[in-house]
Scaffold this motif. Structure first.
Motif, PDB file in Angstrom:
ATOM      1  N   LEU A  26       0.901  -1.085  -0.432  1.00  0.00           N
ATOM      2  CA  LEU A  26      -0.043  -0.167  -0.009  1.00  0.00           C
ATOM      3  C   LEU A  26       0.732   1.256  -0.073  1.00  0.00           C
ATOM      4  O   LEU A  26       1.858   1.162   0.554  1.00  0.00           O
ATOM      5  N   VAL A  27       0.316   2.039  -0.860  1.00  0.00           N
ATOM      6  CA  VAL A  27       1.556   3.405  -1.195  1.00  0.00           C
ATOM      7  C   VAL A  27       0.370   4.645  -0.450  1.00  0.00           C
ATOM      8  O   VAL A  27      -0.415   4.375  -1.475  1.00  0.00           O
ATOM      9  N   MET A  28       0.898   5.148  -0.093  1.00  0.00           N
ATOM     10  CA  MET A  28       0.463   5.941  -0.113  1.00  0.00           C
ATOM     11  C   MET A  28       0.620   7.850   0.558  1.00  0.00           C
ATOM     12  O   MET A  28       1.925   7.704   1.279  1.00  0.00           O
ATOM     13  N   GLY A  41       5.131   9.192  -5.368  1.00  0.00           N
ATOM     14  CA  GLY A  41       3.800   8.052  -5.318  1.00  0.00           C
ATOM     15  C   GLY A  41       3.311   6.987  -6.119  1.00  0.00           C
ATOM     16  O   GLY A  41       3.566   5.727  -6.086  1.00  0.00           O
ATOM     17  N   ARG A  42       2.547   7.648  -6.707  1.00  0.00           N
ATOM     18  CA  ARG A  42       2.684   7.012  -8.472  1.00  0.00           C
ATOM     19  C   ARG A  42       3.416   6.148  -9.086  1.00  0.00           C
ATOM     20  O   ARG A  42       3.422   4.743  -9.021  1.00  0.00           O
ATOM     21  N   GLY A  50       0.517  -5.264  -8.521  1.00  0.00           N
ATOM     22  CA  GLY A  50      -0.048  -5.131  -7.486  1.00  0.00           C
ATOM     23  C   GLY A  50      -0.750  -3.993  -6.397  1.00  0.00           C
ATOM     24  O   GLY A  50      -1.243  -4.195  -5.771  1.00  0.00           O
ATOM     25  N   ALA A  51       0.086  -3.266  -6.288  1.00  0.00           N
ATOM     26  CA  ALA A  51       0.254  -2.657  -5.591  1.00  0.00           C
ATOM     27  C   ALA A  51      -0.744  -1.412  -5.242  1.00  0.00           C
ATOM     28  O   ALA A  51      -1.584  -1.319  -6.262  1.00  0.00           O
ATOM     29  N   ARG A  52      -1.423  -0.993  -4.439  1.00  0.00           N
ATOM     30  CA  ARG A  52      -2.702   0.024  -4.027  1.00  0.00           C
ATOM     31  C   ARG A  52      -1.990   1.480  -4.159  1.00  0.00           C
ATOM     32  O   ARG A  52      -1.507   1.341  -2.885  1.00  0.00           O
ATOM     33  N   LEU A  53      -2.591   1.963  -4.623  1.00  0.00           N
ATOM     34  CA  LEU A  53      -2.150   4.102  -4.511  1.00  0.00           C
ATOM     35  C   LEU A  53      -3.334   4.447  -3.615  1.00  0.00           C
ATOM     36  O   LEU A  53      -4.625   4.423  -4.417  1.00  0.00           O
ATOM     37  N   VAL A  54      -3.427   5.000  -2.214  1.00  0.00           N
ATOM     38  CA  VAL A  54      -3.594   5.970  -2.292  1.00  0.00           C
ATOM     39  C   VAL A  54      -3.361   7.340  -2.137  1.00  0.00           C
ATOM     40  O   VAL A  54      -1.988   7.815  -0.832  1.00  0.00           O
ATOM     41  N   ILE A  55      -3.720   8.358  -2.346  1.00  0.00           N
ATOM     42  CA  ILE A  55      -3.526   9.954  -2.287  1.00  0.00           C
ATOM     43  C   ILE A  55      -4.556   9.955  -1.603  1.00  0.00           C
ATOM     44  O   ILE A  55      -5.621  10.361  -1.843  1.00  0.00           O
ATOM     45  N   PHE A  56      -4.160  11.230  -0.545  1.00  0.00           N
ATOM     46  CA  PHE A  56      -4.958  11.448  -0.062  1.00  0.00           C
ATOM     47  C   PHE A  56      -4.507  13.230  -0.217  1.00  0.00           C
ATOM     48  O   PHE A  56      -3.741  14.281   0.232  1.00  0.00           O
ATOM     49  N   ALA A  72      -4.946   4.655   8.858  1.00  0.00           N
ATOM     50  CA  ALA A  72      -5.553   3.408   9.956  1.00  0.00           C
ATOM     51  C   ALA A  72      -6.094   2.110   9.120  1.00  0.00           C
ATOM     52  O   ALA A  72      -6.457   1.003   8.635  1.00  0.00           O
ATOM     53  N   ASP A  73      -7.293   3.285   8.270  1.00  0.00           N
ATOM     54  CA  ASP A  73      -8.793   2.360   7.496  1.00  0.00           C
ATOM     55  C   ASP A  73      -7.807   1.495   5.945  1.00  0.00           C
ATOM     56  O   ASP A  73      -8.593   1.093   5.752  1.00  0.00           O
ATOM     57  N   ARG A  74      -6.981   2.633   6.049  1.00  0.00           N
ATOM     58  CA  ARG A  74      -6.135   1.928   4.675  1.00  0.00           C
ATOM     59  C   ARG A  74      -5.823   0.445   4.867  1.00  0.00           C
ATOM     60  O   ARG A  74      -5.461  -0.154   4.043  1.00  0.00           O
ATOM     61  N   VAL A  75      -5.064   1.356   5.920  1.00  0.00           N
ATOM     62  CA  VAL A  75      -4.474  -0.991   6.178  1.00  0.00           C
ATOM     63  C   VAL A  75      -5.498  -1.550   6.474  1.00  0.00           C
ATOM     64  O   VAL A  75      -5.011  -2.473   6.405  1.00  0.00           O
TER      65      VAL A  75
END
Length: 103
Positions: A26-28, A41-42, A50-56, A72-75
């Motif tokens: 998971l990449v945040m 990050g991208r 298979g990595a998932r990217l979340v941008i805040f 914590a929700d993303r983890v």
């Protein structure tokens, strides 16, 4: 911050090594990070299979308390996908996060 930047610049391109990662990833990243552009990050997420990217939106390089629940929700989501069971901030698979180690 200066030492962190120097370490990153001195380490060279790690893209080939990132392609070897075989664990759920998971990449945040935050859009307000002044140390590193969100494009980093991208690129990291694109390099890890298979990595998932979340941008805040609005999150910076530091991690103030107000961002803890969202992260914590993303983890917990990542753990759920891997484990196949729902996970929450209060516990993973029904166990408290502070679970004692097995003897």
């Amino acid at each position: 911050m200066m030492w962190h930047t120097l370490a990153v610049l001195g380490s060279g391109d790690r893209t080939a090594r990132l392609r070897e990662v075989r664990v759920p990833t998971l990449v945040m990243y935050g859009t307000a990070d002044l140390a590193f552009d969100v494009s980093g990050g991208r690129a990291t997420a694109a390099a890890v299979p298979g990595a998932r990217l979340v941008i805040f939106e609005g999150m910076a390089h530091s991690l103030p308390r107000e961002w803890w629940p969202a992260r914590a929700d993303r983890v917990a989501d990542l753990v759920s996908r891997v484990d196949g069971e729902p996970a929450t901030r209060s516990g993973m698979r029904g166990y408290p996060l502070t679970r004692k180690r097995d003897a």
